[in-house]
Design a protein around this motif. Structure first.
Motif, PDB file in Angstrom:
ATOM      1  N   THR A  86       0.835  -1.198   0.000  1.00  0.00           N
ATOM      2  CA  THR A  86       0.000   0.000   0.000  1.00  0.00           C
ATOM      3  C   THR A  86       0.872   1.251   0.000  1.00  0.00           C
ATOM      4  O   THR A  86       2.035   1.235   0.408  1.00  0.00           O
ATOM      5  CB  THR A  86      -0.914   0.014   1.231  1.00  0.00           C
ATOM      6  OG1 THR A  86      -0.107   0.009   2.426  1.00  0.00           O
ATOM      7  CG2 THR A  86      -1.811  -1.208   1.244  1.00  0.00           C
ATOM      8  N   SER A  88       0.701   3.632   1.904  1.00  0.00           N
ATOM      9  CA  SER A  88       0.967   4.105   3.263  1.00  0.00           C
ATOM     10  C   SER A  88       2.373   3.763   3.732  1.00  0.00           C
ATOM     11  O   SER A  88       2.842   4.302   4.733  1.00  0.00           O
ATOM     12  CB  SER A  88      -0.050   3.503   4.235  1.00  0.00           C
ATOM     13  OG  SER A  88       0.006   2.091   4.213  1.00  0.00           O
ATOM     14  N   HIS A  91       5.972   6.960   3.008  1.00  0.00           N
ATOM     15  CA  HIS A  91       6.498   8.017   3.874  1.00  0.00           C
ATOM     16  C   HIS A  91       7.177   7.469   5.121  1.00  0.00           C
ATOM     17  O   HIS A  91       8.276   7.943   5.483  1.00  0.00           O
ATOM     18  CB  HIS A  91       5.381   8.998   4.246  1.00  0.00           C
ATOM     19  CG  HIS A  91       5.894  10.348   4.635  1.00  0.00           C
ATOM     20  ND1 HIS A  91       6.211  10.673   5.931  1.00  0.00           N
ATOM     21  CD2 HIS A  91       6.170  11.458   3.908  1.00  0.00           C
ATOM     22  CE1 HIS A  91       6.648  11.913   6.002  1.00  0.00           C
ATOM     23  NE2 HIS A  91       6.637  12.411   4.776  1.00  0.00           N
ATOM     24  N   LEU A 135       0.274  11.219   1.010  1.00  0.00           N
ATOM     25  CA  LEU A 135       1.055  10.179   1.663  1.00  0.00           C
ATOM     26  C   LEU A 135       0.871  10.209   3.174  1.00  0.00           C
ATOM     27  O   LEU A 135       0.797   9.148   3.822  1.00  0.00           O
ATOM     28  CB  LEU A 135       2.536  10.346   1.313  1.00  0.00           C
ATOM     29  CG  LEU A 135       2.924  10.098  -0.145  1.00  0.00           C
ATOM     30  CD1 LEU A 135       4.417  10.323  -0.340  1.00  0.00           C
ATOM     31  CD2 LEU A 135       2.547   8.690  -0.577  1.00  0.00           C
ATOM     32  N   HIS A 137      -1.828  11.298   4.737  1.00  0.00           N
ATOM     33  CA  HIS A 137      -3.177  10.780   4.986  1.00  0.00           C
ATOM     34  C   HIS A 137      -3.176   9.252   4.950  1.00  0.00           C
ATOM     35  O   HIS A 137      -3.767   8.601   5.828  1.00  0.00           O
ATOM     36  CB  HIS A 137      -4.151  11.331   3.951  1.00  0.00           C
ATOM     37  CG  HIS A 137      -4.541  12.751   4.185  1.00  0.00           C
ATOM     38  ND1 HIS A 137      -5.580  13.360   3.514  1.00  0.00           N
ATOM     39  CD2 HIS A 137      -4.044  13.691   5.015  1.00  0.00           C
ATOM     40  CE1 HIS A 137      -5.694  14.602   3.925  1.00  0.00           C
ATOM     41  NE2 HIS A 137      -4.764  14.829   4.833  1.00  0.00           N
ATOM     42  N   ALA A 138      -2.516   8.688   3.951  1.00  0.00           N
ATOM     43  CA  ALA A 138      -2.484   7.233   3.824  1.00  0.00           C
ATOM     44  C   ALA A 138      -1.766   6.594   5.015  1.00  0.00           C
ATOM     45  O   ALA A 138      -2.222   5.572   5.554  1.00  0.00           O
ATOM     46  CB  ALA A 138      -1.809   6.841   2.519  1.00  0.00           C
ATOM     47  N   SER A 139      -0.661   7.190   5.450  1.00  0.00           N
ATOM     48  CA  SER A 139       0.070   6.637   6.589  1.00  0.00           C
ATOM     49  C   SER A 139      -0.738   6.754   7.877  1.00  0.00           C
ATOM     50  O   SER A 139      -0.730   5.844   8.708  1.00  0.00           O
ATOM     51  CB  SER A 139       1.418   7.348   6.744  1.00  0.00           C
ATOM     52  OG  SER A 139       2.218   7.177   5.597  1.00  0.00           O
ATOM     53  N   ASP A 142      -3.409   4.153   8.017  1.00  0.00           N
ATOM     54  CA  ASP A 142      -2.907   2.792   8.160  1.00  0.00           C
ATOM     55  C   ASP A 142      -2.775   2.504   9.654  1.00  0.00           C
ATOM     56  O   ASP A 142      -1.997   3.174  10.346  1.00  0.00           O
ATOM     57  CB  ASP A 142      -1.551   2.652   7.465  1.00  0.00           C
ATOM     58  CG  ASP A 142      -1.109   1.198   7.349  1.00  0.00           C
ATOM     59  OD1 ASP A 142      -1.395   0.424   8.280  1.00  0.00           O
ATOM     60  OD2 ASP A 142      -0.493   0.849   6.334  1.00  0.00           O
ATOM     61  N   LYS A 146      -0.325   4.822  12.340  1.00  0.00           N
ATOM     62  CA  LYS A 146      -1.169   5.979  12.661  1.00  0.00           C
ATOM     63  C   LYS A 146      -0.552   6.879  13.723  1.00  0.00           C
ATOM     64  O   LYS A 146      -0.944   8.044  13.849  1.00  0.00           O
ATOM     65  CB  LYS A 146      -2.536   5.507  13.133  1.00  0.00           C
ATOM     66  CG  LYS A 146      -2.510   4.714  14.431  1.00  0.00           C
ATOM     67  CD  LYS A 146      -3.905   4.324  14.852  1.00  0.00           C
ATOM     68  CE  LYS A 146      -3.897   3.561  16.172  1.00  0.00           C
ATOM     69  NZ  LYS A 146      -5.272   3.237  16.611  1.00  0.00           N
ATOM     70  N   ALA A 287     -10.487   5.838   3.937  1.00  0.00           N
ATOM     71  CA  ALA A 287      -9.309   4.996   4.130  1.00  0.00           C
ATOM     72  C   ALA A 287      -9.148   4.011   2.979  1.00  0.00           C
ATOM     73  O   ALA A 287      -8.027   3.757   2.512  1.00  0.00           O
ATOM     74  CB  ALA A 287      -9.411   4.250   5.455  1.00  0.00           C
ATOM     75  N   CYS A 290      -7.591   5.731  -0.007  1.00  0.00           N
ATOM     76  CA  CYS A 290      -6.156   5.980   0.124  1.00  0.00           C
ATOM     77  C   CYS A 290      -5.344   4.689   0.034  1.00  0.00           C
ATOM     78  O   CYS A 290      -4.365   4.605  -0.717  1.00  0.00           O
ATOM     79  CB  CYS A 290      -5.877   6.678   1.455  1.00  0.00           C
ATOM     80  SG  CYS A 290      -6.502   8.366   1.576  1.00  0.00           S
ATOM     81  N   LEU A 291      -5.760   3.690   0.796  1.00  0.00           N
ATOM     82  CA  LEU A 291      -4.959   2.474   0.913  1.00  0.00           C
ATOM     83  C   LEU A 291      -5.068   1.560  -0.299  1.00  0.00           C
ATOM     84  O   LEU A 291      -4.278   0.626  -0.435  1.00  0.00           O
ATOM     85  CB  LEU A 291      -5.368   1.709   2.172  1.00  0.00           C
ATOM     86  CG  LEU A 291      -5.166   2.467   3.487  1.00  0.00           C
ATOM     87  CD1 LEU A 291      -5.661   1.641   4.657  1.00  0.00           C
ATOM     88  CD2 LEU A 291      -3.697   2.835   3.683  1.00  0.00           C
TER      89      LEU A 291
END
Length: 342
Positions: A86, A88, A91, A135, A137-139, A142, A146, A287, A290-291
């Motif tokens: 993914t 996430s 970064h 990136l 937001h995705a991390s 996750d 988080k 989510a 993003c993922l």
């Protein structure tokens, strides 16, 4: 004769500074096959003085260089070996690499220059505002990353605030108002109407009838009421809270999500959100958006390779639908182990 080992030589080995993984593989293989290479050269040259090789000091440098490049190799292997890496991961892995590539006082000149070169090449990547925001937001969405430990408290707050706004935007449909206000339900009149007045009079008459009933009947009804109270207890709802707006519900979900336990590193974030979709109905939708973005093009490249194996000169008459089905089955079918052994 001995070959001098410096950073310029390493760049030539790796072609360009961004291909450090190839440099790692070649240096690692050289150390593993050093005895065999030396024996082969002696057999060819017949004279040790004519050999072009590295001395013991250079071998020590190679071992230190391999230690520097090992995290890069691990990250590359991780991203390429996972079935669905993914976005996430990007970064957090970048921040981890930059932290490990920090120059230490005990590092030699070659190692320090190598770390600085790689850091300078890695630092400006994924720094565009929109890319960096996505990136992060995705991390944050996750459950494994988080906590965002590499950010300050103010930066984490800004990231989660931006996630809340984006989740509301994803949830809001075009039919809903776009000025940021929520539609209000019509107020219920509080003044008594003729029907309510009549109902009140009927209730009063019923109360008068109850007072005239025998004490045994009243006692039995009281016992039944107490039994119901014991059965339901605190489960019985006596007050219904007013409906919260989508903004308030998003903030509540974000607060619960941050307080939830961190997932294991080997868990699947998409499966984590699928299981908790009922708990986080607003966040889960954003989510998944993003993922579901892949971190690398490895998966798509493998699909193209599979398609090339399916469509060959002997299978040139396959229709496009059959090709799609064969590729899909090749990438998704799961064959039980007992059938494979047979």
């Amino acid at each position: 004769m001995q070959q001098k080992l410096d950073l310029k030589t390493l760049k030539l080995i790796g072609d360009v500074p961004t291909r450090w993984n190839s440099t790692y593989d070649m240096l690692q293989r050289y150390l593993e096959q050093q005895a065999a290479v030396f024996a082969t050269l002696i057999d060819i040259r017949r004279n040790v003085k004519d050999l072009v090789t590295l001395n013991d000091d250079d071998i020590t440098k190679i071992e230190k260089i391999i230690q520097v490049l090992k995290p890069l190799k691990t990250v590359t292997t991780l991203m390429c070996s996972q079935k669905n890496p993914t976005v996430s991961l990007i970064h957090p892995l970048k921040e981890m690499l930059l932290k490990q590539l920090q120059v230490k006082p005990e590092d030699s000149d070659l190692v320090s220059e190598l770390k600085s070169t790689i850091s300078n090449d890695l630092q400006p990547r994924y720094c565009k505002e929109d890319v960096l925001k996505f990136l992060l937001h995705a991390s944050a969405l996750d459950p494994r990353f988080k906590a965002l430990p590499y950010l300050t408290e103010a930066q984490r707050h800004e990231v989660y605030h931006s996630i809340g706004q984006k989740a509301v935007k994803v949830k809001t449909e075009p039919a809903e108002p776009t000025d940021g206000t929520e539609p209000r339900l019509p107020s219920i009149p509080t003044e008594p109407t003729p029907s309510t007045s009549t109902a009140a009079a009927d209730d009063q008459a019923a109360d008068d009838d109850v007072l005239q009933e025998p004490p045994s009947k009243i006692k039995r009804e009281v016992e039944e009421s107490c039994a119901l109270s014991d059965l339901f207890g605190d489960v019985f709802v006596t007050h219904v809270e007013e409906g919260k707006s989508v903004y308030e519900r998003t903030e509540l979900e974000l607060q619960m999500y941050k307080e939830d336990e961190v997932a294991n590193l080997d868990s699947d974030p998409l499966s984590w959100w699928r299981v908790r979709e009922g708990k986080y109905p607003l966040l889960s939708k954003y989510a998944k958006q993003c993922l579901s973005t892949p971190a690398t093009s490895v998966a798509s490249e493998r699909v193209f390779s599979t398609a090339g194996d399916v469509v060959t000169a002997q299978r040139a008459s396959l229709s496009s639908d059959n090709v799609n089905m064969l590729v899909f089955l090749s990438k998704n079918i799961i064959i039980p182990a007992d059938l494979v052994q047979q």
